[in-house]
Design a protein around this motif. Structure first.
Motif, PDB file in Angstrom:
ATOM      1  N   VAL A 212     -15.165 -58.822  28.040  1.00 57.08           N
ATOM      2  CA  VAL A 212     -14.943 -59.888  27.053  1.00 57.08           C
ATOM      3  C   VAL A 212     -15.827 -59.711  25.830  1.00 57.08           C
ATOM      4  CG1 VAL A 212     -16.638 -61.638  27.825  1.00 57.08           C
ATOM      5  CG2 VAL A 212     -14.415 -62.350  26.907  1.00 57.08           C
TER       6      VAL A 212
ATOM      7  N   ALA B 140     -16.925 -63.519  32.601  1.00 53.16           N
ATOM      8  CA  ALA B 140     -16.379 -63.552  31.241  1.00 53.16           C
ATOM      9  C   ALA B 140     -16.734 -64.848  30.526  1.00 53.16           C
ATOM     10  CB  ALA B 140     -14.866 -63.371  31.298  1.00 53.16           C
TER      11      ALA B 140
ATOM     12  N   VAL C  54     -10.129 -65.540  26.530  1.00 48.17           N
ATOM     13  CA  VAL C  54      -9.910 -65.133  27.917  1.00 48.17           C
ATOM     14  C   VAL C  54      -8.622 -65.767  28.426  1.00 48.17           C
ATOM     15  CG1 VAL C  54     -10.823 -65.113  30.269  1.00 48.17           C
ATOM     16  CG2 VAL C  54     -12.394 -64.947  28.316  1.00 48.17           C
TER      17      VAL C  54
END
Length: 508
Positions: A407, A436, A447
């Motif tokens: 990420v 993440a 995400v």
């Protein structure tokens, strides 16, 4: 079935027993027995084989001795536990007893097949990342020099150009020695091969003499098998215990530096290491191809172009050049081989005529994901859209790390499934999402969670814009998705290509 040489000279069992420092169990016979093959799988026994009945995590090979005997096994190699089991104790075959049969199986298999690695140039490469790419680069350089090659690795095994599917990165010891024998029959002279930590720990390369042993790097992986990073490193270091005539090591990390001895050939892109082999990046194209100059310790200067992006692939090419040079390949052939090399599933571009870049890669470790994304980010004017999952029944500690690593380097991270095996796929994704989501919006991308991998790839393609890159990581060359013990056909390359075609057709 694993391949075998077409002919093997029978070897007296008593000779094998004496060389392996084993012993024949009294009254088991064997003084006139000759052996012509070896295996540790009862269902693969052929007449004349030595059947290695080894202790395992869930069963003992001795429990399958009846099947091996029915198939024509000539003798059984086992430990005391195996010898005490009824299937072996009451059999009519000679039984070879050894305290650690796995440790001697490789040597015994090599003797049975005529010690084929002594007649080949076996070029072993170990490390966490870069093994596959380096092996393909080496093989390409050997072929450019007109040499007849074999190849052993994660993606495939090749014998003089004929492709065999790989079950393991490094085959079990008897299969490996038989494979070397087959290669000799086909006129092979040089065999670049990946050497995994599992293979080194479990003795799969015992009995193999390496012309070259090479090390790429070390980062977190396989901690479901090794207790910690130190044990993982110790396994890799076995390749450098004297079994390789020449040792070549990438010294850009402390792990590599720890392997260096006075005779070691060192490789490094970091000038501070003072490595014998170094590289200079001259230019990078919009496709990620890199123009480089590689410098060796004896004045070698090799100018070439790598069709692989990222500094880590410059390191892989540098290591390959050092390996090739060490076995006498000329500089012009090294340059040609590196330029022509193609590596399945490693930073592999999928092009269906779309107006953005699409890449499939095998990266399935935090460090590998970071390196690949950094390389793509450096050449991408638009967004980086990543599709990534984590495998089940493997190291659970790397899952949050994978999510965090991805990420931080992506504008959009799509968390999906990747071989959940026996585990709950949603739980695996949850662990990745935890890592993440620890990264704030100012430091990481959006995400998205899409469990179905096909749907996740389709979504990544659907949201891509001109100048973006879609990066599908984790499976690379693999052709299956394992869920609940069943392997379903699934190829990231094919799925990505199909999604790209659907998008293009939808726009027309």
């Amino acid at each position: 079935m694993p391949v075998r040489p077409s002919h093997t000279e029978p070897v007296p069992l008593t000779t094998l027993v004496a060389r392996a420092d084993g012993r024949l169990i009294p009254d088991s016979g064997g003084t006139e027995t000759a052996v012509t093959g070896a295996t540790l799988r009862a269902h693969q026994v052929r007449p004349g084989d030595l059947y290695a009945a080894l202790p395992g995590a869930h069963a003992h090979g001795a429990d399958f001795a009846a099947e091996a005997i029915a198939a024509g096994a000539a003798a059984i190699l086992t430990d005391q536990d195996g010898a005490d089991r009824e299937t072996v104790r009451d059999c009519d075959l000679p039984v070879v007893l050894h305290d650690d049969p796995r440790a001697v199986l490789g040597d015994m298999a090599a003797w049975i097949y005529g010690e084929p690695s002594l007649q080949l140039s076996v070029l072993g490469i170990t490390g966490t990342s870069g093994k596959t790419t380096s092996v393909y680069l080496v093989e390409s350089g050997l072929r450019a020099a007109g040499l007849r090659t074999g190849l052993i690795g994660t993606v495939e095994t090749r014998v003089a150009g004929e492709r065999l599917t790989s079950a393991f990165t490094t085959p079990e010891a008897p299969d490996l020695q038989a494979l070397f024998g087959v290669m000799l029959e086909h006129g092979v002279t040089h065999v670049p091969m990946e050497v995994s930590s599992h293979a080194l720990s479990l003795g799969r390369v015992r009995g193999t003499r390496f012309t070259v042993g090479a090390f790429t790097n070390l980062s977190q992986d396989h901690l479901d098998f090794h207790r910690d990073m130190e044990e993982y490193f110790d396994a890799k270091a076995i390749l450098f215990d004297g079994r390789a005539t020449t040792e070549i090591v990438v010294v850009d990390s402390a792990w590599g530096q720890a392997l260096v001895r006075p005779h070691t050939i060192t490789v490094g892109v970091d000038p501070a290491t003072g490595a014998a082999w170094t590289a200079e990046l001259r230019a990078t194209s919009s496709t990620g191809a890199q123009s480089v100059v590689l410098y060796g310790p004896a004045g070698q200067r090799i100018s070439t172009t790598l069709n692989l992006p990222g500094e880590f692939n410059v390191t892989n090419a540098l290591l390959a050049a050092a390996v090739l040079d060490s076995v006498g390949v000329a500089q012009e052939h090294i340059a040609t081989g590196l330029a022509e090399a193609q590596v399945p599933g490693r930073m592999e571009r999928v092009d269906e005529g779309q107006d953005f870049t699409a890449v499939v890669d095998y990266a399935h470790k935090p460090a590998a994901v970071a390196l690949s994304l950094d390389a793509l980010r450096a050449q991408t004017p638009g967004r980086v859209i990543t599709v990534l999952g984590c495998g089940g029944d493997r190291d659970v500690t790397k899952r949050p790390m994978m999510g965090e690593s991805a990420v931080r380097r992506s504008d959009v991270l799509i968390v999906t499934d990747d071989n959940p095996r026996s585990e709950d796929a949603a739980a695996i994704r949850s662990a990745m999402l935890t890592g993440a989501r620890m990264v704030g919006p100012s430091q990481g991308g959006e995400v998205v969670e899409i469990g179905d991998r096909r749907e996740a790839i389709g979504h990544a393609v659907a949201i891509a814009s001109p100048g973006d890159v879609v990066f599908v990581a984790g499976k690379g060359h693999e052709s299956g998705q394992e869920v609940g013990g069943v392997v379903h056909p699934f190829s990231d390359r094919e799925e990505l290509a199909a999604a790209l075609r659907r998008r293009i057709e939808g726009h027309e």
